[in-house]
Design a protein around this motif. Structure first.
Motif, PDB file in Angstrom:
ATOM      1  N   VAL A  22     -24.344  23.689 -24.874  1.00 16.58           N
ATOM      2  CA  VAL A  22     -25.333  23.045 -24.661  1.00 16.58           C
ATOM      3  C   VAL A  22     -26.643  23.749 -25.188  1.00 16.58           C
ATOM      4  O   VAL A  22     -27.048  24.663 -24.494  1.00 16.58           O
ATOM      5  CB  VAL A  22     -25.486  22.852 -22.895  1.00 16.58           C
ATOM      6  N   LEU A  24     -30.802  24.138 -25.389  1.00 12.64           N
ATOM      7  CA  LEU A  24     -31.782  23.755 -24.830  1.00 12.64           C
ATOM      8  C   LEU A  24     -32.877  24.520 -25.531  1.00 12.64           C
ATOM      9  O   LEU A  24     -32.935  25.500 -26.286  1.00 12.64           O
ATOM     10  CB  LEU A  24     -31.795  24.491 -23.279  1.00 12.64           C
ATOM     11  N   VAL A  64     -23.233  22.907 -18.209  1.00 11.55           N
ATOM     12  CA  VAL A  64     -23.856  21.793 -17.890  1.00 11.55           C
ATOM     13  C   VAL A  64     -24.613  21.685 -16.320  1.00 11.55           C
ATOM     14  O   VAL A  64     -23.805  22.126 -15.641  1.00 11.55           O
ATOM     15  CB  VAL A  64     -23.318  20.397 -17.920  1.00 11.55           C
ATOM     16  N   THR A  65     -26.049  21.563 -16.393  1.00 10.31           N
ATOM     17  CA  THR A  65     -26.311  21.774 -14.954  1.00 10.31           C
ATOM     18  C   THR A  65     -27.053  20.431 -14.667  1.00 10.31           C
ATOM     19  O   THR A  65     -27.515  19.783 -15.043  1.00 10.31           O
ATOM     20  CB  THR A  65     -27.408  22.975 -15.072  1.00 10.31           C
ATOM     21  N   ASP A  88     -30.040  20.051 -13.318  1.00  8.78           N
ATOM     22  CA  ASP A  88     -31.401  20.010 -13.473  1.00  8.78           C
ATOM     23  C   ASP A  88     -31.695  19.723 -15.042  1.00  8.78           C
ATOM     24  O   ASP A  88     -32.726  19.866 -15.217  1.00  8.78           O
ATOM     25  CB  ASP A  88     -31.943  21.119 -12.970  1.00  8.78           C
ATOM     26  N   GLY A  89     -30.659  19.472 -15.702  1.00 11.29           N
ATOM     27  CA  GLY A  89     -30.538  19.390 -17.213  1.00 11.29           C
ATOM     28  C   GLY A  89     -31.269  20.662 -17.746  1.00 11.29           C
ATOM     29  O   GLY A  89     -31.709  20.795 -18.822  1.00 11.29           O
ATOM     30  N   GLY A  90     -30.732  21.835 -17.236  1.00 12.12           N
ATOM     31  CA  GLY A  90     -31.006  23.167 -17.931  1.00 12.12           C
ATOM     32  C   GLY A  90     -32.535  23.686 -17.693  1.00 12.12           C
ATOM     33  O   GLY A  90     -32.754  24.679 -18.180  1.00 12.12           O
ATOM     34  N   LYS A  91     -33.317  23.065 -16.737  1.00 15.39           N
ATOM     35  CA  LYS A  91     -34.622  23.739 -16.198  1.00 15.39           C
ATOM     36  C   LYS A  91     -34.382  24.913 -15.870  1.00 15.39           C
ATOM     37  O   LYS A  91     -35.105  25.977 -16.261  1.00 15.39           O
ATOM     38  CB  LYS A  91     -35.130  22.819 -15.328  1.00 15.39           C
TER      39      LYS A  91
END
Length: 695
Positions: free
Chosen positions: A256, A258, A305-306, A308-311
């Motif tokens: 993923v 980022l 995958v998180t 919070d979208g990887g924040k």
């Protein structure tokens, strides 16, 4: 036909070992299948951070019946020979042997009929054997086990035709055996539960559903595509880095991508330092702006995958990077407080080699040699001397101490900051180049002079103390240094006499225990000849032609040598050249045989008065004319013209061999004709040693 599926599931395998391990797994299993007489259609190996997998399709269900024969002693042989044969064949009596007449007598034959075995039975033996032989570069034991594996092993899938093979792998100690099964697990965090599979298609599909991309190429493609897409959203481009891409693909099963931010306060640190820090320690990809400069953004590839979208991941990586770059900026600021020239004295505390003195002494030698080379190639000798003086000074800076990968590059930044001549600064950065076949080669005259001097000093020093490379070891990278010199000379078209430079470099050393300069120069020329063949082979130049030119001796100008070799290649590739080469070999063989038979040489001048036939007179005239034409052309280095002059010999040589009998009955006539053949050899050998040319 049945399919074999194997998976070794373990803790995380180091990324640098995965691709090689997959190849080894495929090689070891297929070799053992072949040894057992089993063929297959396709074999495909895969690797992820936690698993090695192999699928082999098209295996037979049984091995073929095998008939083995062993020839024994002749019937009637001594009892001891018969006993030895029976023992080696695993027999107890001659009654178990056949007697056959081979045409050279009657011999005993031991015949063994081996019935084929079920492939599943063979595979159950092969898999543990492969695991026992697996060539991990580094391995470990765990728990109470005695077996070594790269990381603790958790499970083994061994399916043949959809059925689990009956077998296991003994971990040793109290850990017992790891029984073959059909179960594995998905992603460590996203899909940790176990599941069963029935074949490779089912295995691959269920892994994907469990957040594992099995195919390494697919993971790489996804990482690259996602990173480029993220960069595009920022109006940036991804800095290409195939090595990092390969490594990151071995760190994640479900990539993923980022994007994170670099604090602006770090952007005055040289981009090479920033990129090295991000790449080496954090495995981040750098991004570039439209001008091609490093942008204050990076791409990190997570393995999960998180919600919070990887924040949180990005924030954590930015925090870690901030600490890393704070160190780099501190070193950069500290380094600029001391001039490069003031650091040179500290090089006296660094040993270059125990027998070759310190780095400071090397710098002094390189200064002298760089100035001499600069004068020879028309470069600024003062600038070359200055660049050589400062070339190693950045080795004692804080940044290079932390990031050795940027040695030379940092020297350039510091030199420019101190107002040094830009040519000097570039030479400091480029004097290590070229570092390999894919690295760029310096073209600036001052850079070329310093780069040549540095490499020549190293080569001469190590050859003089007999630390030459061996077939398997080259700890001082001397082959790379020689290849670098060849590229610097050929790509810049430099007319240099290497022997003189070897002796000049030898003379600059003041330490004792050195081999004589002449011997070192001779050894180095032979070393360069081998390296040159490797370099030219990649350009389609035949190695025997390089040998033929080097065999003339005294040629140490690589540009002239290459021109001669290329002209020679064109010549022997033509019909005239090929025929003349054949005639040369015929003439040489005749002269060699007759000289050996008579015990004397026939290299004396031809006596024109003894030439009786028109064909031998024509050949004599042609040889004399070719020699007179070729000599000035050779002096002018017009090798193409020289070859054209030699090509005109073909007709007279062919006519001579058609009409003239060399071994005439009259002794003086025979000797004169042998001298004429010897003259063919001498005329052609003025260009190259044609006896070294194959074909």
């Amino acid at each position: 036909m049945p399919e074999l599926l194997i998976e070794f599931f373990s803790e995380e395998i180091p990324a640098r070992m995965q691709a090689r391990a997959a190849d080894d797994l495929k090689r070891l299993v297929t070799e053992k299948l072949a040894a057992n007489g089993l063929s297959f259609d396709t074999a495909e190996a895969h690797s992820t951070p936690r698993r090695l997998a192999l699928v082999i399709d098209g295996l037979a269900e049984r091995t073929a019946d095998v008939r083995e024969e062993k020839k024994g002693p002749r019937v009637g042989s001594p009892e001891q020979a018969v006993a030895g044969f029976l023992k080696s064949a695993g027999l107890t009596s001659l009654d178990q042997c056949e007697q056959r007449d081979t045409g050279k007598g009657v011999f005993y034959f031991a015949v063994a009929e081996k019935k084929g075995r079920a492939t599943a039975e063979v595979l159950a033996e092969i898999i543990p054997a492969v695991m026992g032989d697996f060539p991990w570069p580094k391995s470990m034991r765990w728990g109470t086990g005695t077996v070594r594996w790269v990381r603790p092993l958790h499970s083994i899938i061994a399916l043949f035709g959809g059925a689990v093979l009956e077998g296991s792998f003994d971990l040793g100690g109290a850990q017992g055996k790891l029984v073959f099964g059909n179960s594995t697990r998905g992603h460590r965090f996203l899909s940790p539960d176990a599941f069963t599979v029935t074949d490779f298609a089912d295995y691959k599909a269920k892994l994907r559903a469990a957040h594992v991309l099995l195919d390494r190429a697919e993971r790489k493609a996804k990482i690259k595509a996602d990173a480029e897409a993220l960069a595009a959203t920022e109006g940036l481009t991804l800095s290409p880095d195939d090595g990092l891409l390969e490594e990151v693909a071995g760190l994640v099963e479900w990539p993923v991508a980022l994007v994170g931010t670099i604090d602006e306060k770090f952007m005055d640190v040289p981009s090479e330092v920033l990129i090295t820090s991000m790449r080496t320690h954090q495995k981040y990809f750098a991004l570039l702006d439209k001008a091609g400069k490093m942008a204050p953004r990076f791409v990190v590839v997570a393995n999960t995958v998180t919600a919070d979208g990887g924040k949180a991941i990005v924030a954590g990586n930015e925090r870690v990077l901030r600490a890393r770059l704070s160190d780099a900026k501190f070193f950069w600021d500290q380094d600029r407080k001391t001039k490069l020239e003031d650091r040179v004295s500290k090089l006296g505390a660094i040993t270059f080699h125990a027998k070759l003195g310190t780095v400071a002494e090397k710098v002094t030698r390189v200064q002298v040699l760089a100035a001499e080379i600069a004068r020879a190639i028309g470069a600024d000798a003062d600038a070359a001397t200055r660049a050589a003086l400062l070339s190693k000074a950045d080795l004692v800076t804080e940044v290079v101490g932390e990031f050795p990968e940027v040695q030379g590059i940092m020297g350039r930044y510091y030199a420019l900051g101190e107002g040094e001549n830009p040519a000097v600064a570039e030479a400091i950065a480029e004097h290590y180049k070229p570092l390999g076949p894919s690295d760029s080669c310096p073209t600036a005259p001052v850079s070329v002079a310093v780069a040549l001097a540095d490499k020549l000093d190293t080569l001469v020093g190590f050859f003089a103390i007999d630390e030459k490379p061996t077939g398997s070891k080259d700890p001082y990278a001397l082959r790379r240094a020689a290849l670098g010199i060849i590229r610097l000379i050929l790509e810049n078209g430099l007319r240099l006499n290497l022997t003189q430079l070897f002796k000049a470099a030898h003379g600059a050393y003041t330490v004792g225990g050195f081999a004589a300069a002449d011997g070192v120069a001779t050894d180095l020329m032979a070393f360069f000849a081998d390296r040159l063949k490797v370099t030219l082979r990649d350009q389609g130049v035949r190695h025997d032609l390089v040998d033929a030119v080097f065999a003339l001796g005294g040629e140490d100008d690589l540009v002239r040598l290459l021109a001669r070799v290329k002209a020679l290649q064109t010549f022997v590739g033509s019909e005239e050249g090929a025929n003349l080469l054949a005639a040369y070999k015929r003439a040489s063989n005749i002269v060699r045989i007759e000289e050996k038979k008579d015990g004397k040489a026939y290299d004396q001048p031809v006596d024109p008065a003894l030439l009786t036939l028109a064909e031998e007179k024509d050949l004599y005239g042609a040889l004399s004319g070719a020699g007179e034409t070729a000599r000035p052309l050779l002096a002018q280095e017009d090798f193409t013209g020289t070859m054209a002059a030699l090509a005109r010999l073909r007709g007279p040589v062919d006519a001579f061999f058609d009409k003239v009998t060399v071994n005439a009955e009259q002794a003086d006539l025979r000797a004169n004709r042998l001298r004429l053949l010897s003259q063919i050899r001498a005329t052609l050998n003025a260009v190259a040693d044609f006896s070294r040319i194959e074909g």
